[in-house]
Design a protein around this motif. Structure first.
Motif, PDB file in Angstrom:
ATOM      1  N   GLY A 572     -87.041  36.222 -16.393  1.00 43.12           N
ATOM      2  CA  GLY A 572     -85.758  35.581 -16.622  1.00 43.12           C
ATOM      3  C   GLY A 572     -84.620  36.407 -16.065  1.00 43.12           C
ATOM      4  O   GLY A 572     -84.744  37.039 -15.013  1.00 43.12           O
ATOM      5  N   ASP A 573     -83.498  36.431 -16.799  1.00 43.74           N
ATOM      6  CA  ASP A 573     -82.290  37.090 -16.326  1.00 43.74           C
ATOM      7  C   ASP A 573     -81.799  38.118 -17.351  1.00 43.74           C
ATOM      8  O   ASP A 573     -82.294  38.193 -18.479  1.00 43.74           O
ATOM      9  CB  ASP A 573     -81.188  36.058 -16.074  1.00 43.74           C
ATOM     10  N   THR A 578     -75.138  37.798 -25.633  1.00 43.70           N
ATOM     11  CA  THR A 578     -76.096  36.837 -26.178  1.00 43.70           C
ATOM     12  C   THR A 578     -75.544  35.415 -26.096  1.00 43.70           C
ATOM     13  O   THR A 578     -76.296  34.453 -25.898  1.00 43.70           O
ATOM     14  CB  THR A 578     -76.426  37.208 -27.635  1.00 43.70           C
ATOM     15  N   PHE A 579     -74.244  35.283 -26.210  1.00 44.04           N
ATOM     16  CA  PHE A 579     -73.629  33.956 -26.104  1.00 44.04           C
ATOM     17  C   PHE A 579     -73.799  33.397 -24.694  1.00 44.04           C
ATOM     18  O   PHE A 579     -74.023  32.182 -24.515  1.00 44.04           O
ATOM     19  CB  PHE A 579     -72.143  34.037 -26.461  1.00 44.04           C
ATOM     20  N   ASP A 580     -73.696  34.253 -23.672  1.00 40.52           N
ATOM     21  CA  ASP A 580     -73.943  33.806 -22.299  1.00 40.52           C
ATOM     22  C   ASP A 580     -75.370  33.279 -22.162  1.00 40.52           C
ATOM     23  O   ASP A 580     -75.608  32.237 -21.520  1.00 40.52           O
ATOM     24  CB  ASP A 580     -73.730  34.963 -21.318  1.00 40.52           C
ATOM     25  N   ALA A 581     -76.333  34.006 -22.766  1.00 42.65           N
ATOM     26  CA  ALA A 581     -77.719  33.549 -22.705  1.00 42.65           C
ATOM     27  C   ALA A 581     -77.882  32.208 -23.434  1.00 42.65           C
ATOM     28  O   ALA A 581     -78.599  31.315 -22.959  1.00 42.65           O
ATOM     29  CB  ALA A 581     -78.632  34.607 -23.338  1.00 42.65           C
ATOM     30  N   TRP A 582     -77.216  32.066 -24.561  1.00 40.44           N
ATOM     31  CA  TRP A 582     -77.274  30.811 -25.320  1.00 40.44           C
ATOM     32  C   TRP A 582     -76.729  29.648 -24.489  1.00 40.44           C
ATOM     33  O   TRP A 582     -77.324  28.577 -24.426  1.00 40.44           O
ATOM     34  CB  TRP A 582     -76.484  30.971 -26.614  1.00 40.44           C
ATOM     35  N   GLN A 583     -75.598  29.855 -23.849  1.00 45.99           N
ATOM     36  CA  GLN A 583     -74.997  28.799 -23.041  1.00 45.99           C
ATOM     37  C   GLN A 583     -75.906  28.404 -21.882  1.00 45.99           C
ATOM     38  O   GLN A 583     -76.011  27.229 -21.528  1.00 45.99           O
ATOM     39  CB  GLN A 583     -73.642  29.245 -22.492  1.00 45.99           C
ATOM     40  N   ALA A 584     -76.575  29.391 -21.303  1.00 50.30           N
ATOM     41  CA  ALA A 584     -77.384  29.111 -20.119  1.00 50.30           C
ATOM     42  C   ALA A 584     -78.744  28.510 -20.448  1.00 50.30           C
ATOM     43  O   ALA A 584     -79.288  27.728 -19.663  1.00 50.30           O
ATOM     44  CB  ALA A 584     -77.579  30.414 -19.330  1.00 50.30           C
ATOM     45  N   LEU A 585     -79.282  28.831 -21.609  1.00 54.61           N
ATOM     46  CA  LEU A 585     -80.677  28.492 -21.879  1.00 54.61           C
ATOM     47  C   LEU A 585     -80.884  27.452 -22.970  1.00 54.61           C
ATOM     48  O   LEU A 585     -81.917  26.780 -22.989  1.00 54.61           O
ATOM     49  CB  LEU A 585     -81.460  29.761 -22.257  1.00 54.61           C
ATOM     50  N   CYS A 592     -72.822  25.851 -18.160  1.00 54.39           N
ATOM     51  CA  CYS A 592     -71.646  25.831 -17.279  1.00 54.39           C
ATOM     52  C   CYS A 592     -71.696  26.953 -16.248  1.00 54.39           C
ATOM     53  O   CYS A 592     -70.675  27.508 -15.871  1.00 54.39           O
ATOM     54  CB  CYS A 592     -70.365  25.924 -18.103  1.00 54.39           C
ATOM     55  N   GLY A 593     -72.888  27.302 -15.842  1.00 57.77           N
ATOM     56  CA  GLY A 593     -72.986  28.292 -14.757  1.00 57.77           C
ATOM     57  C   GLY A 593     -72.822  29.709 -15.222  1.00 57.77           C
ATOM     58  O   GLY A 593     -72.382  30.551 -14.448  1.00 57.77           O
ATOM     59  N   GLN A 594     -73.155  29.991 -16.530  1.00 61.01           N
ATOM     60  CA  GLN A 594     -72.978  31.340 -17.031  1.00 61.01           C
ATOM     61  C   GLN A 594     -74.190  32.234 -16.760  1.00 61.01           C
ATOM     62  O   GLN A 594     -74.186  33.390 -17.112  1.00 61.01           O
ATOM     63  CB  GLN A 594     -72.729  31.281 -18.551  1.00 61.01           C
ATOM     64  N   SER A 595     -75.235  31.666 -16.172  1.00 65.76           N
ATOM     65  CA  SER A 595     -76.455  32.460 -15.990  1.00 65.76           C
ATOM     66  C   SER A 595     -76.245  33.532 -14.931  1.00 65.76           C
ATOM     67  O   SER A 595     -75.356  33.455 -14.100  1.00 65.76           O
ATOM     68  CB  SER A 595     -77.618  31.557 -15.592  1.00 65.76           C
TER      69      SER A 595
END
Length: 608
Positions: A572-573, A578-585, A592-595
């Protein structure tokens, strides 16, 4: 250019000789404060030095010798303006234990000269070890001894010290380095109390206890200032020494007519001690090495804690590594001047602080006071009853026994409470050296046990926020295809396999799982063993169709990971939060392209 050169030389000199840093600002006001503190501490130190030498099983004058040159050397190298070094109760007890464990060349009990030689060598070796630790900047090693272990050791040592003084205060013969041996020696003799000794011992004990509790308030009622009353209370042992010595001198004729006499300090050689290196004579003193190391560590821990506490009140700073060198030089000074191992004394340091000592020179002035006492007062000291010194030791040692700390520790942590009690019991049953060794071993064992099974928690998103909390404690949002596992410990060889088992068990319980995020905000270290485990976890998850992701990796940890192949091979990445991971996954996320970038490291994560 000449000025910066001189300044650099001054800074370099102050680095190795702290006295050079503050001596230029020394003035009359500081001199007055140091002299006043020295007078008061000298009055306290004379009876204490005699008492602690006898506690160590050495002639009384050894305590005086250990209170001269070591104090001068600490004034040169020490970083604390108020720490008063010299003989102390615990180090004296450890010295007695170390010497008692040795035997002469023919296997017999050591003679007095051999005991003195052992004490000198013990002080010298302790000093050399402390200096070596200071030069290697090993002051942080004291952090490996937990506070519960120190607390248990101190309490047990206090009990042993008090028990050892029941002999001198009653006139009974008592020997041994632990409670069991002391009890056996007491029961084996069929001895009778020496009533004059008991009377003087109990009288001094009652005076010291009552003076500690009530004298200050009584003096203040007579309109003596609070600070002056406090200082006068610290000199009460001198009154006990004077009165009991006069009684012993006055009753000496009656003792001569009786079959038994009162135990006195006896003749104390006056003048300065001879300066010479400790001699190995013809005996094997290698058995002192472990004792010297333990005395070094315990003495340094006790001194550093005391120095830092007092320095904090004046917003000053103590350098642990320089303190190692200062205490080392002081102990070596004791070893070449007829003394015994020394450390920072609690009661004397507090009095030094309260009296307003401005610099370490107060200790050097105290050494002059001890020198004058050894020149002019030795004839009177010969009449000093040992029961008086025993009473002084008992009262001074009561502060080491902290029953409340035992209750607090057990209430907070059963593991730490167990370490405290094990240390206490082993010290009482087998002696101080066994106690501190077992205590350190138990403390390290408990640490390894706790960190080998690190706490981890599945977390979910607190609705409407960027916060994530344990799913078993809070109402949070979760995703059947996403698991976020928060790791609450650094990852190293002892817990690497445990992390593998935790992740694989989680994967077995969640057949719908597609993404696993390891939240690493509490991870300060990933060693080579843990890195290998992460690589194994990544391979096994990938084989099962699950992607491994990391989040909130700290900068220093990320720097190490970039030196490995894990980021490039990660299924993965790596996310900044952790919020960025939540948004992406998550299916609940906005996608919204946070990955992160496909190489596994986002620009933001790399910079963290």
């Amino acid at each position: 250019m000449p000025e910066p050169v001189r300044e650099a030389k001054g800074a370099s000199l102050a680095r190795w000789l702290p006295l050079a840093g503050w001596l230029a600002q020394y003035d009359r006001h500081s001199l007055g404060r140091d002299l006043l503190a020295a007078v008061i501490v000298s009055v306290m130190l004379v009876p204490q030095a005699l008492a602690y030498a006898l506690l160590a099983g050495l002639p009384a004058q050894v305590g005086l010798y250990a209170s001269m040159l070591p104090l001068v050397l600490y004034a040169l190298f020490g970083t604390s303006s108020t720490l008063a070094v010299g003989p102390v109760a615990i180090i004296s007890l450890m010295t007695a234990s170390a010497i008692a464990g040795m035997s002469g060349a023919d296997g017999a009990v050591l003679s007095t000269p051999e005991m003195l030689a052992a004490a000198l060598l013990l002080a010298f070796l302790s000093g050399a070890m402390l200096i070596a630790m200071g030069l290697l900047r090993l002051g942080v090693l004291v952090n490996f001894i937990s506070h519960p272990v120190i607390s248990g050791f101190m309490t047990a040592s206090g009990i042993l010290i008090i028990a050892s003084q029941l002999g001198p205060i009653t006139g009974l013969s008592l020997s041994g380095g632990n409670l069991i041996a002391m009890g056996e020696s007491l029961l084996a003799g069929g001895q009778e109390l020496h009533w004059p000794t008991l009377a003087i011992g109990l009288g001094c004990l009652a005076w010291l206890i009552l003076a500690r509790r009530h004298l200050k308030h009584g003096l203040m009622a007579l309109r003596v200032s609070e600070s002056a009353a406090g200082m006068l209370c610290k000199t009460t042992p001198i009154i006990a020494v004077i009165v009991s010595s006069l009684l012993a001198w006055g009753l000496s004729g009656q003792f001569e007519q009786s079959k038994s006499s009162m135990a006195l300090v006896g003749a104390v050689p006056g003048g300065l001690p001879d300066l010479s290196l400790p001699s190995l004579v013809s005996h094997d003193w290698s058995g002192l090495l472990i004792s010297a190391l333990l005395i070094s560590v315990v003495g340094f821990v006790e001194s550093l804690a005391l120095a830092q506490t007092l320095a904090a009140r004046r917003r000053q700073r103590i350098d642990p590594d320089k303190e190692l060198i200062a205490l080392g030089v002081s102990n070596m000074g004791a070893g070449i001047s007829g003394g015994m191992p020394i450390s920072g004394g609690l009661s004397r340091s507090v009095v030094n602080f309260d009296a307003g000592a401005a610099t370490p020179l107060a200790g050097a002035f105290t050494a002059i006071g001890i020198l004058l006492a050894s020149l002019w007062l030795t004839d009177w000291l010969a009449w000093l009853p040992r029961a008086t010194l025993a009473a002084i030791i008992i009262v001074a040692t009561t502060s080491l026994i902290d029953i409340a700390a035992i209750k607090r520790t057990f209430r907070y942590s059963r593991g730490d409470g167990a370490a405290l009690m094990i240390t206490l019991i082993i010290t009482l049953a087998y002696g101080v050296e066994s106690g501190i060794i077992v205590g350190i071993a138990v403390s390290l064992g408990l640490y390894l046990k706790r960190t080998s099974q690190p706490h981890s928690a599945l977390v979910g998103r607190v609705p409407g926020s960027e916060h994530f909390r344990n799913v078993e404690r809070h109402e949070v949002e979760t995703d059947p295809e996403l698991a976020i596992l928060r790791i609450d410990e650094s990852l190293y060889f002892a817990n690497a396999r445990y992390l593998e088992d935790t992740v694989l068990a989680l994967m077995a319980e969640r057949p719908s799982l597609k993404h696993l995020v390891l939240a690493c905000q509490a991870v300060n270290l990933i060693d080579a063993s843990a890195l290998e485990s992460l690589e194994v976890i990544n391979e096994r998850l990938s084989a099962a169709g699950v992607k491994l992701h990391l989040s909130e990796v700290k900068g220093p940890v990320m720097d190490r990971l970039k030196c490995s192949e894990l980021p490039a091979n990660l299924g993965g990445d790596i996310y900044l939060s952790t919020f960025d991971a939540w948004q992406a996954l998550s299916i609940h996320g906005s996608h919204c392209g946070q990955s992160c970038a496909r190489d596994g490291i986002s620009q933001t994560a790399t910079a963290s």
